[in-house]
Motif scaffolding. Structure first.
Motif, mmCIF file in Angstrom:
data_model
loop_
_atom_site.group_PDB
_atom_site.id
_atom_site.type_symbol
_atom_site.label_atom_id
_atom_site.label_comp_id
_atom_site.label_asym_id
_atom_site.label_seq_id
_atom_site.Cartn_x
_atom_site.Cartn_y
_atom_site.Cartn_z
ATOM 1 N N PRO A 50 0.809 -1.238 -0.060
ATOM 2 C CA PRO A 50 -0.081 -0.021 -0.034
ATOM 3 C C PRO A 50 0.938 1.381 0.063
ATOM 4 C CG PRO A 50 -0.719 -1.499 1.625
ATOM 5 C CD PRO A 50 0.468 -2.058 1.175
ATOM 6 N N GLY A 75 -10.947 -3.454 -4.733
ATOM 7 C CA GLY A 75 -10.327 -3.327 -3.471
ATOM 8 C C GLY A 75 -10.704 -3.837 -2.343
ATOM 9 N N SER A 137 -11.325 3.059 5.724
ATOM 10 C CA SER A 137 -9.854 3.060 4.932
ATOM 11 C C SER A 137 -10.553 2.205 3.612
ATOM 12 C CB SER A 137 -8.819 2.237 5.605
ATOM 13 O OG SER A 137 -7.843 2.256 4.782
ATOM 14 N N THR A 139 -8.282 0.513 0.120
ATOM 15 C CA THR A 139 -7.112 0.147 -0.571
ATOM 16 C C THR A 139 -7.735 -0.429 -1.718
ATOM 17 O OG1 THR A 139 -5.814 -0.151 1.370
ATOM 18 C CG2 THR A 139 -4.855 -0.872 -0.664
ATOM 19 N N CYS A 145 -3.893 3.518 -1.098
ATOM 20 C CA CYS A 145 -4.667 3.563 0.064
ATOM 21 C C CYS A 145 -5.221 4.849 0.514
ATOM 22 C CB CYS A 145 -3.900 3.224 1.406
ATOM 23 S SG CYS A 145 -4.838 2.751 2.828
#
Length: 147
Positions: A50, A75, A137, A139, A145
């Motif tokens: 990341p 993701g 979050s 990613t 990220c």
């Protein structure tokens, strides 16, 4: 005597049907959890290290897609306060959204990403507990990220 016996068999039959429904439901739930964990494990291996992603005004940037175990993913979404880390499918699908979050529309790159999911146990079943300021979050499959 035969009336009593037929009632006993009726009750036993109802109990057996109920048990079969409960076992079937629990088995399906555990299979979905296991599938999501398996996908997450495989997808995590495909995502590079990341790095900090950034949002841009350029709305033409397409999100990368990676195929994993027969489906396309964009993701992983993570909600640390709720100990949840889930793969995100690239396209909305009514059959998939019941056990894996899916992109409904948009892109993370221009801050328009909308992810849909079910409130079934093991998916995003804690949505009523979310608070303003909870950390989320995302990613993407290229390793970008976004916090």
């Amino acid at each position: 005597m035969s009336k009593l016996l037929s009632r006993i068999f009726l009750v036993i039959g109802i109990l057996l049907l109920t048990a079969a429904l409960v076992i079937g439901t629990v088995t399906l739930y555990l299979k979905r959890l296991n599938d999501a964990e398996k996908i997450l494990k495989e997808l995590s291996l495909l995502i590079p290290e990341p790095y900090d992603g950034y949002i841009t005004e350029d709305a033409d940037i397409q999100m990368p897609v990676t195929e994993c175990l027969g489906r396309d993913y964009i993701g992983i979404i993570e909600l640390p306060e709720y100990s949840r880390r889930l793969p995100v499918c690239s396209d909305w699908n009514r059959n998939t959204v019941n056990h894996i979050p899916c992109r409904f529309t948009g892109s993370m790159y221009d801050s328009s990403l909308v992810i849909g999911a079910s409130d079934e146990k093991g998916n995003i079943d804690f949505t009523r507990e979310l608070s303003l300021g909870d950390r989320v979050s995302f990613t993407d499959v290229s390793g970008a990220c976004f916090d």
